[in-house]
Design an enzyme around this catalytic site. Sequence first.
Site, short mmCIF file in Angstrom:
data_model
loop_
_atom_site.label_atom_id
_atom_site.label_comp_id
_atom_site.label_asym_id
_atom_site.label_seq_id
_atom_site.Cartn_x
_atom_site.Cartn_y
_atom_site.Cartn_z
N GLN A 13 50.80 99.86 -48.42
CA GLN A 13 51.61 101.03 -48.76
C GLN A 13 50.77 102.30 -48.92
O GLN A 13 51.03 103.33 -48.29
CB GLN A 13 52.38 100.76 -50.06
CG GLN A 13 53.01 102.01 -50.68
CD GLN A 13 53.55 101.77 -52.07
OE1 GLN A 13 54.73 101.52 -52.23
NE2 GLN A 13 52.72 101.84 -53.10
N ARG A 36 44.91 89.79 -37.83
CA ARG A 36 45.91 88.80 -38.25
C ARG A 36 46.84 88.53 -37.06
O ARG A 36 47.04 89.40 -36.23
CB ARG A 36 46.77 89.34 -39.40
CG ARG A 36 46.01 89.64 -40.66
CD ARG A 36 46.08 88.48 -41.65
NE ARG A 36 45.51 88.85 -42.94
CZ ARG A 36 44.21 88.82 -43.24
NH1 ARG A 36 43.34 88.45 -42.34
NH2 ARG A 36 43.78 89.18 -44.44
N LEU A 81 40.91 100.98 -50.71
CA LEU A 81 42.23 100.54 -51.20
C LEU A 81 42.47 99.06 -50.94
O LEU A 81 43.45 98.50 -51.41
CB LEU A 81 43.35 101.35 -50.51
CG LEU A 81 43.14 102.87 -50.40
CD1 LEU A 81 44.37 103.50 -49.75
CD2 LEU A 81 42.91 103.49 -51.76
N SER A 85 46.48 92.48 -53.95
CA SER A 85 47.02 93.39 -54.96
C SER A 85 48.22 92.85 -55.73
O SER A 85 48.74 93.53 -56.61
CB SER A 85 47.39 94.72 -54.29
OG SER A 85 48.47 94.52 -53.40
N THR A 126 43.09 100.36 -61.46
CA THR A 126 44.48 100.09 -61.79
C THR A 126 44.76 100.04 -63.29
O THR A 126 43.89 99.64 -64.08
CB THR A 126 44.91 98.73 -61.18
OG1 THR A 126 46.07 98.24 -61.86
CG2 THR A 126 43.83 97.67 -61.35
N GLU A 128 46.38 97.87 -64.62
CA GLU A 128 46.29 96.46 -65.05
C GLU A 128 45.01 96.21 -65.85
O GLU A 128 44.92 95.23 -66.59
CB GLU A 128 46.33 95.54 -63.83
CG GLU A 128 47.71 95.28 -63.29
CD GLU A 128 48.59 94.49 -64.26
OE1 GLU A 128 48.22 93.38 -64.61
OE2 GLU A 128 49.64 95.01 -64.67
N TYR A 150 43.48 89.20 -61.41
CA TYR A 150 43.51 90.49 -60.69
C TYR A 150 42.91 91.60 -61.54
O TYR A 150 42.03 92.34 -61.10
CB TYR A 150 44.96 90.83 -60.30
CG TYR A 150 45.14 92.24 -59.79
CD1 TYR A 150 44.84 92.57 -58.47
CD2 TYR A 150 45.60 93.25 -60.64
CE1 TYR A 150 44.99 93.87 -58.01
CE2 TYR A 150 45.77 94.54 -60.19
CZ TYR A 150 45.47 94.86 -58.87
OH TYR A 150 45.61 96.14 -58.43
N LYS A 154 39.47 93.66 -60.80
CA LYS A 154 39.53 95.13 -60.65
C LYS A 154 38.64 95.83 -61.67
O LYS A 154 38.10 96.90 -61.40
CB LYS A 154 40.99 95.60 -60.79
CG LYS A 154 41.81 95.42 -59.51
CD LYS A 154 41.43 96.50 -58.50
CE LYS A 154 42.27 96.46 -57.26
NZ LYS A 154 41.93 97.53 -56.31
N ARG A 185 56.84 99.72 -50.02
CA ARG A 185 56.31 98.73 -50.96
C ARG A 185 56.57 97.33 -50.42
O ARG A 185 57.64 97.06 -49.84
CB ARG A 185 57.02 98.93 -52.29
CG ARG A 185 56.47 98.18 -53.48
CD ARG A 185 55.07 98.55 -53.78
NE ARG A 185 54.75 98.52 -55.20
CZ ARG A 185 53.55 98.16 -55.67
NH1 ARG A 185 52.59 97.78 -54.85
NH2 ARG A 185 53.31 98.21 -56.96
P1 GDR Z 1 52.47 94.86 -61.44
O1 GDR Z 1 53.72 94.99 -60.43
O2 GDR Z 1 52.19 93.46 -61.77
O3 GDR Z 1 52.72 95.80 -62.57
O4 GDR Z 1 51.27 95.40 -60.53
P2 GDR Z 1 55.00 94.08 -60.19
O5 GDR Z 1 56.00 94.98 -59.57
O6 GDR Z 1 54.66 92.83 -59.48
O7 GDR Z 1 55.48 93.67 -61.68
C1 GDR Z 1 55.93 94.62 -62.62
C2 GDR Z 1 56.53 93.93 -63.84
O8 GDR Z 1 57.78 93.32 -63.48
C3 GDR Z 1 57.82 92.03 -64.05
N1 GDR Z 1 58.74 91.17 -63.29
C4 GDR Z 1 58.57 90.80 -62.01
N2 GDR Z 1 57.62 91.11 -61.11
C5 GDR Z 1 57.72 90.60 -59.86
N3 GDR Z 1 56.81 90.93 -58.94
N4 GDR Z 1 58.74 89.77 -59.50
C6 GDR Z 1 59.73 89.41 -60.39
O9 GDR Z 1 60.63 88.65 -60.06
C7 GDR Z 1 59.64 89.97 -61.69
N5 GDR Z 1 60.42 89.87 -62.80
C8 GDR Z 1 59.86 90.60 -63.76
C9 GDR Z 1 56.39 91.54 -63.99
O10 GDR Z 1 56.19 90.43 -64.85
C10 GDR Z 1 55.66 92.81 -64.42
O11 GDR Z 1 55.65 92.90 -65.82
C11 GDR Z 1 51.41 96.46 -59.60
C12 GDR Z 1 50.57 96.10 -58.37
O12 GDR Z 1 50.82 97.05 -57.35
C13 GDR Z 1 49.10 96.14 -58.70
O13 GDR Z 1 48.34 95.94 -57.51
C14 GDR Z 1 48.77 97.49 -59.30
O14 GDR Z 1 47.40 97.53 -59.64
C15 GDR Z 1 49.62 97.76 -60.50
O15 GDR Z 1 50.99 97.68 -60.16
C16 GDR Z 1 49.36 99.12 -61.10
#
Ligand code: GDR
Length: 323
Positions: A13, A36, A81, A85, A126, A128, A150, A154, A185
Amino acid sequence: MYKKALITGLTGQDGAYLAKLLLDKGYEVHGLVARRSTDTRWRLRELGVDSRIVYHDGDLADASSVQRAVLKACPDEVYNLGAQSFVGSSWDQPITTGIVDGLGVTHMLEAIRQFRPQTRFYQASTSEMFGLIQAERQDENTPFYPRSPYGVAKLYGHWITVNYRESFGLHASSGILFNHESPLRGIEFVTRKVTDAVARIKQGKQRELRLGNIDAQRDWGFAGDYVEAMWLMLQQDKPDDFVIATGVTTTVREMCRIAFSYVELDYQDHVVIDPEFFRPAEVEVLLGNPAKAERVLGWSPKTNLKTLIQSMVDADLKRVAKE
Ligand code: GDR
C-alpha cells in the site's frame, strides 16, 4: 537534476502511494521487488505507475540482492518499506519476520554505508513499538514496549537506524507511523476486512463478519497523507525520528459502526466475535501525538476516519459488484 529513489516494499500500500508521489515530483523511481508467481503489481497499476518504475529483483532477506540494487540504482533516497507487516502472522512466522523486518534493515543500511553513504535513508517504523503503552499519548520520547514478534523486530530496525545515524553520520530517519489505511490496504487488516465485508453483505454475497477484539483502539489515518511525511523527513537538513499520527483514537467497534451505517446497515446484526482472531498478546490502545511533525516538517493529516472509511467502502462496493 532529477532525483533517484529506491523503494523496498514497492508493491505494498505505502510503496504504491509513495511511488506515485515521487513520480509526480519528477523522481526516477526504482523498486526492490521479490519475484512471485502471483500478481503483486495490482496496486501500482491501480495508481497508473506500474510501467514508470525501474524494477530490481531482490529481497531484503538477501543482503547481496540489496547491495546489487543500491549499486545499480545509485539512489539519492532509499525508502525502506519492505516488511512482513501483518502483526497477526508474526506469531506464526517469528523468524521470517525477524529476518526481514529486523535484519533486512541492516542489510540496507550496510549497503548504503559501504557503497553510497551520501544516500538519505527512511525507515518505516511503527506505533506497534509502543505496544503496552507507557504514556497516554505516544510521541518520540515515549518508551517502547512491543507486544508481538513484529513489534520486536521493528524495534530492532528502528534502533539500528538510529545507531547508523549516530555511528556513521548517515542521513537516516525513522518515521514512527501509526495505522494508515486506504482502498489499497490488504484484506487481512481490520479496516479493509470490514469495508470489504460491508460491500459483500450489502450486495448479498456474505452474511456475517467474524472479528476478534473489537474493543481495541487505533489512531487511524490515510496512507496517502502519510507517505508525504516520509518524503518530508528526507528533505530536512538533519535526519531525525518523527511520530506520524492523527491524534485521534477510535475503537474497532466504532470503525465498524461507521462502515456499516454508511450503507444503512447495523454492524450488530452482522459482526460475530470469533476467538480465532484474538492475538496472543494485544495492543489495546494507541494514540499518537504528531506535534513534532507539525512543527518541524509542517505536516498534518488531511483525512478524518469517517471520510477514509467511507472512501474504502465506496471502492469495495464497486469492486465487489464487478466480481
Ligand atoms: P495493526 O493492524 O495490528 O494495528 O497493525 P490490524 O488492522 O491488523 O489490527 C488493528 C486492531 O484490530 C483488532 N482486530 C482485528 N484485526 C485484524 N487484522 N483482523 C480481525 O479480524 C480483527 N478483529 C479485531 C486487532 O486485534 C488490532 O487490535 C497495522 C499494520 O499495518 C502494521 O504493519 C503497522 O505497523 C501498524 O498498523 C501501525
